[in-house]
Design a protein around this motif. Structure first.
Motif, PDB file in Angstrom:
ATOM      1  N   ALA A 209       0.877  -1.213   0.184  1.00  0.00           N
ATOM      2  CA  ALA A 209      -0.035   0.112   0.001  1.00  0.00           C
ATOM      3  C   ALA A 209       0.742   1.185  -0.077  1.00  0.00           C
ATOM      4  CB  ALA A 209      -0.979  -0.080   1.126  1.00  0.00           C
ATOM      5  N   ARG A 210       0.469   2.356  -0.625  1.00  0.00           N
ATOM      6  CA  ARG A 210       1.171   3.779  -0.619  1.00  0.00           C
ATOM      7  C   ARG A 210       0.389   4.372   0.628  1.00  0.00           C
ATOM      8  NH1 ARG A 210       5.940   5.145  -1.963  1.00  0.00           N
ATOM      9  NH2 ARG A 210       6.102   7.175  -2.808  1.00  0.00           N
ATOM     10  N   ILE A 211       0.972   4.686   1.643  1.00  0.00           N
ATOM     11  CA  ILE A 211       0.339   5.047   2.762  1.00  0.00           C
ATOM     12  C   ILE A 211       1.136   6.518   3.342  1.00  0.00           C
ATOM     13  CG2 ILE A 211      -0.369   2.819   3.604  1.00  0.00           C
ATOM     14  CD1 ILE A 211       2.754   4.175   4.938  1.00  0.00           C
ATOM     15  N   VAL A 212       0.599   6.728   4.201  1.00  0.00           N
ATOM     16  CA  VAL A 212       1.253   8.118   5.098  1.00  0.00           C
ATOM     17  C   VAL A 212       2.067   7.538   6.341  1.00  0.00           C
ATOM     18  CG1 VAL A 212       0.689  10.225   6.259  1.00  0.00           C
ATOM     19  CG2 VAL A 212      -0.577   9.635   4.015  1.00  0.00           C
ATOM     20  N   TYR A 213       3.309   7.925   6.472  1.00  0.00           N
ATOM     21  CA  TYR A 213       3.861   8.076   7.606  1.00  0.00           C
ATOM     22  C   TYR A 213       3.682   9.182   8.413  1.00  0.00           C
ATOM     23  CZ  TYR A 213       6.260   3.902   5.832  1.00  0.00           C
ATOM     24  OH  TYR A 213       6.523   2.564   5.216  1.00  0.00           O
ATOM     25  N   ALA A 214       3.251   9.172   9.523  1.00  0.00           N
ATOM     26  CA  ALA A 214       2.706  10.359  10.399  1.00  0.00           C
ATOM     27  C   ALA A 214       3.579  10.340  11.614  1.00  0.00           C
ATOM     28  CB  ALA A 214       1.221  10.551  10.462  1.00  0.00           C
ATOM     29  N   SER A 215       4.198  11.658  12.133  1.00  0.00           N
ATOM     30  CA  SER A 215       4.784  11.655  13.300  1.00  0.00           C
ATOM     31  C   SER A 215       3.943  11.434  14.380  1.00  0.00           C
ATOM     32  CB  SER A 215       5.351  13.314  13.200  1.00  0.00           C
ATOM     33  OG  SER A 215       5.854  13.513  14.746  1.00  0.00           O
TER      34      SER A 215
ATOM     35  N   VAL B 167      10.884   9.282   6.076  1.00  0.00           N
ATOM     36  CA  VAL B 167      10.713   9.040   7.608  1.00  0.00           C
ATOM     37  C   VAL B 167      12.024   9.548   8.204  1.00  0.00           C
ATOM     38  CG1 VAL B 167      10.241   7.103   9.156  1.00  0.00           C
ATOM     39  CG2 VAL B 167       9.409   6.860   6.854  1.00  0.00           C
ATOM     40  N   LYS B 168      13.056   9.373   8.038  1.00  0.00           N
ATOM     41  CA  LYS B 168      14.286   9.937   8.630  1.00  0.00           C
ATOM     42  C   LYS B 168      14.040  11.486   8.830  1.00  0.00           C
ATOM     43  CE  LYS B 168      19.183  10.289   8.612  1.00  0.00           C
ATOM     44  NZ  LYS B 168      20.571  10.387   7.874  1.00  0.00           N
ATOM     45  N   ALA B 169      13.535  11.972   7.978  1.00  0.00           N
ATOM     46  CA  ALA B 169      13.379  13.631   8.110  1.00  0.00           C
ATOM     47  C   ALA B 169      12.069  13.928   9.126  1.00  0.00           C
ATOM     48  CB  ALA B 169      12.686  14.092   6.685  1.00  0.00           C
ATOM     49  N   ILE B 170      11.111  13.134   9.140  1.00  0.00           N
ATOM     50  CA  ILE B 170      10.192  13.154  10.019  1.00  0.00           C
ATOM     51  C   ILE B 170      10.783  13.095  11.428  1.00  0.00           C
ATOM     52  CG2 ILE B 170       7.970  12.203  11.151  1.00  0.00           C
ATOM     53  CD1 ILE B 170       7.178  11.391   8.289  1.00  0.00           C
ATOM     54  N   TRP B 171      11.531  11.902  11.712  1.00  0.00           N
ATOM     55  CA  TRP B 171      12.228  11.774  13.003  1.00  0.00           C
ATOM     56  C   TRP B 171      13.090  12.954  13.369  1.00  0.00           C
ATOM     57  CZ3 TRP B 171      17.708  11.093  12.921  1.00  0.00           C
ATOM     58  CH2 TRP B 171      18.134  10.613  14.279  1.00  0.00           C
ATOM     59  N   ALA B 172      14.012  13.610  12.238  1.00  0.00           N
ATOM     60  CA  ALA B 172      14.670  14.684  12.559  1.00  0.00           C
ATOM     61  C   ALA B 172      13.772  15.804  12.621  1.00  0.00           C
ATOM     62  CB  ALA B 172      15.742  14.880  11.387  1.00  0.00           C
TER      63      ALA B 172
END
Length: 336
Positions: free
Chosen positions: A123-129, A202-207
């Motif tokens: 699935a093409r999903i959203v990774y959310a903080s 996702v790394k950018a969200i983490w950062a």
């Protein structure tokens, strides 16, 4: 002359014809060797047929065209509907009639003209903080163009195959004008210029560089399996967005028989095996994907991400939108 010397190898030069051996079958694959080997080993153990795999990082269509009728390839394995469609549209595959294949693969995950069959989906999903995005704050793909996300979205290149497939789906559901408006809205919400791969977002969200990103589901499993990247994965939740009047966008890995197959009987046996519940679960578990045969289950880790209703549009329809989707992506200068 290039010969299949081992079960898995990196193909570098154009291959010439191999004899049609009763106990062999030859694959050209876009999937990495480590993902193919558990399947080919299981097939050989069950049938006694040796499987030879040429891993191609790119250029499958060009290679098959250059080889023509001399090609040793019986079967192609690819990821992304656009790559499957490219091989089919180039006239390099043949239709396959099989009650086994039709029983194992739902109609929405196979070619209407029987040239290719899906094996697994993602699935093409959203990774959310987890820290900065509330539950229910994003529920649809249409939401991504909402001004409330200004400066909060990270994305890889808009012209990458995975994003092109998603835009093709938007185009199918909403038409050209609305899709262009949607792309302009998403672009205006980007926190930075598109760059990197799905995991880099996702790394950018983490950062703290952005709050949400678009990515394939299996990257969560890959990040959780990596000592460095686990922290990135732990910083986000998976959200399964839908289209307003449809389901969650999915893409596939798939298989097709080549037009020049020197071992068509063995190729058919391999295709039927690959679509079987046993093989699909092996394949799906190896790459954190979803098997599609009736009665199959995803890996427990994947099941833990939640359930979703997939969009039912046939993926070949989306492949037909690819050229128009790319034009729209470029018209808004999404990567600029």
């Amino acid at each position: 002359m290039t010969i299949f010397k081992s079960t898995v190898f990196a193909a570098a030069a154009a291959a010439t014809a191999l004899p049609a051996l009763a106990d062999e079958v030859n694959i050209y694959s876009y999937r990495q060797p480590e993902l193919i080997k558990p399947l080919t080993d299981a097939f050989t153990e069950e049938t006694g047929i040796k499987v030879n795999v040429a891993f191609l990082a790119k250029g499958m269509v060009e290679r098959l065209q250059a080889e023509g009728d001399r090609s040793p390839a019986d079967v192609v394995l690819t990821v992304d509907i656009s790559r499957l469609a490219a091989v089919v549209n180039a006239g390099l595959t043949q239709p396959v009639e099989s009650d086994v294949l039709d029983a194992n693969v739902p109609a929405s995950y196979r070619d209407p003209d029987d040239h290719w069959y899906g094996l697994t989906t993602r699935a093409r999903i959203v990774y959310a903080s987890k820290d900065r995005v509330a539950d229910g704050e994003v529920t649809t793909y249409e939401d991504l163009a909402d001004p409330k996300w200004e400066g909060r979205i990270c994305s890889r290149s808009g012209t990458h195959a995975y994003n092109v497939a998603l835009v093709s789906a938007v185009l199918h559901h909403h038409g050209e004008e609305a899709t262009k408006t949607w792309l302009e809205g998403v672009k205006s919400n980007l926190a930075r210029k598109p760059q990197g791969n799905d995991r880099a977002q996702v790394k950018a969200i983490w950062a703290g560089e952005c709050d949400i990103s678009i990515g394939n589901t299996y990257y969560m499993g890959k990040m959780l399996s990596d000592d460095e990247q686990k922290a990135w994965a732990d910083s986000v939740n998976i959200v399964f967005p839908t289209f307003e009047d449809a389901g969650t966008h999915v893409n596939i890995s798939g298989v097709a028989m080549t037009k020049a197959s020197p071992n068509p009987e063995n190729a058919l046996k391999l295709m039927e095996f690959l679509t079987s519940p046993k093989a699909q679960e092996i394949y799906a578990t190896a790459n954190f994907e979803y098997p599609i045969a009736a009665g199959t289950s995803a890996d427990p880790l994947v099941q833990g991400w939640g359930s979703f209703d997939a969009d039912t549009v046939n993926l070949m329809t989306l492949a037909g939108n690819r050229a128009d989707a790319i034009k729209l992506i470029e018209s808004v200068d999404f990567d600029g």
